[in-house]
Design an enzyme around this catalytic site. Structure first.
Site, PDB file in Angstrom:
ATOM      1  CB  VAL A   1      -0.953   0.028   1.217  1.00 36.52           C
ATOM      2  CG1 VAL A   1      -2.035   1.069   1.005  1.00 36.52           C
ATOM      3  CG2 VAL A   1      -1.561  -1.332   1.482  1.00 36.52           C
ATOM      4  CB  CYS A   2       3.797   2.223   2.051  1.00 35.22           C
ATOM      5  SG  CYS A   2       2.977   2.543   3.629  1.00 35.22           S
ATOM      6  CB  VAL A   3       4.910   0.134  -2.970  1.00 34.97           C
ATOM      7  CG1 VAL A   3       5.403   0.259  -4.416  1.00 34.97           C
ATOM      8  CG2 VAL A   3       5.952  -0.591  -2.122  1.00 34.97           C
TER       9      VAL A   3
ATOM     10  CB  ALA B   1       5.928   5.996  -1.950  1.00 34.27           C
TER      11      ALA B   1
END
Length: 201
Positions: A91-93, A96
């Protein structure tokens, strides 16, 4: 402890091939609030509840380049902080990569500084930036003592990670926009934050 390990494993193992939804939903920060993972798993937030109209708390963070950064330092820029839960999650990938792509593909963002902030170490952030060819955004680490998480109420008590959110501050470091997603597998609305930021330029 075993339950926390299972929940953390679920957070880290969410399908890397999934496309995670941007949400307009928002929940409060601070002690007494919860954030969910896949709806059924609940985590507690801890720390002081941040609200629109507050001034950004003074916290000294470390950039991915190992330089000090004070969140209350004077600036002539509007600031957008994209808060990531952990750079080791899919999710953070997406959050970002979407942020970097947005910054690099829009030429009307003059006067706005973009930051990505997480509780990962600066070294983990360096690896993450390199692995995903990210640029246009300054990465900040709250790994040392989690003061940012505690002073903003974004710290996930059981994990020592930050709740996924967006914080916008004006040129005086006053908070003009907040979104803290209630569900960790959703992504905050960057375009909504940018619109608020542009209205204060």
């Amino acid at each position: 402890m075993k339950k926390i390990a299972i929940l953390l494993s679920a957070l880290l193992s969410t399908s890397a091939f999934a496309q995670f939804e941007t949400t307009k939903e928002s929940a409060s920060f601070g002690t007494g609030q919860i954030v969910t993972l896949e709806q059924s798993n609940k985590f507690d937030l801890t720390g002081n509840a941040l609200k629109v109209g507050d001034f950004m708390p003074s916290v000294v963070l470390m950039t991915s380049g190992l330089k000090s950064y004070d969140t209350s330092a004077e600036s002539k820029e509007i600031k957008i902080y994209s808060v990531l839960t952990s750079v080791d999650t899919p999710v953070c990938v997406q959050q970002a990569v979407d942020l970097s792509s947005y910054v690099n593909s829009n030429d009307n963002l003059k006067g706005i500084e973009f930051y990505a902030l997480s509780a990962d170490t600066p070294f983990a952030q360096q690896r993450f930036i390199k692995d995903h060819n990210l640029d246009g955004v300054t990465y900040l680490s709250d790994s040392l003592d989690h003061k940012f998480g505690l002073k903003t109420g974004s710290l996930i008590k059981q994990l020592g990670l930050l709740a996924r959110s967006i914080i916008v501050t004006d040129k005086n470091n006053q908070i003009i926009y907040l979104q803290r997603v209630p569900e960790l597998t959703t992504i905050p609305d960057l375009e909504a934050a940018v619109k608020i930021a542009q209205s204060r330029l």
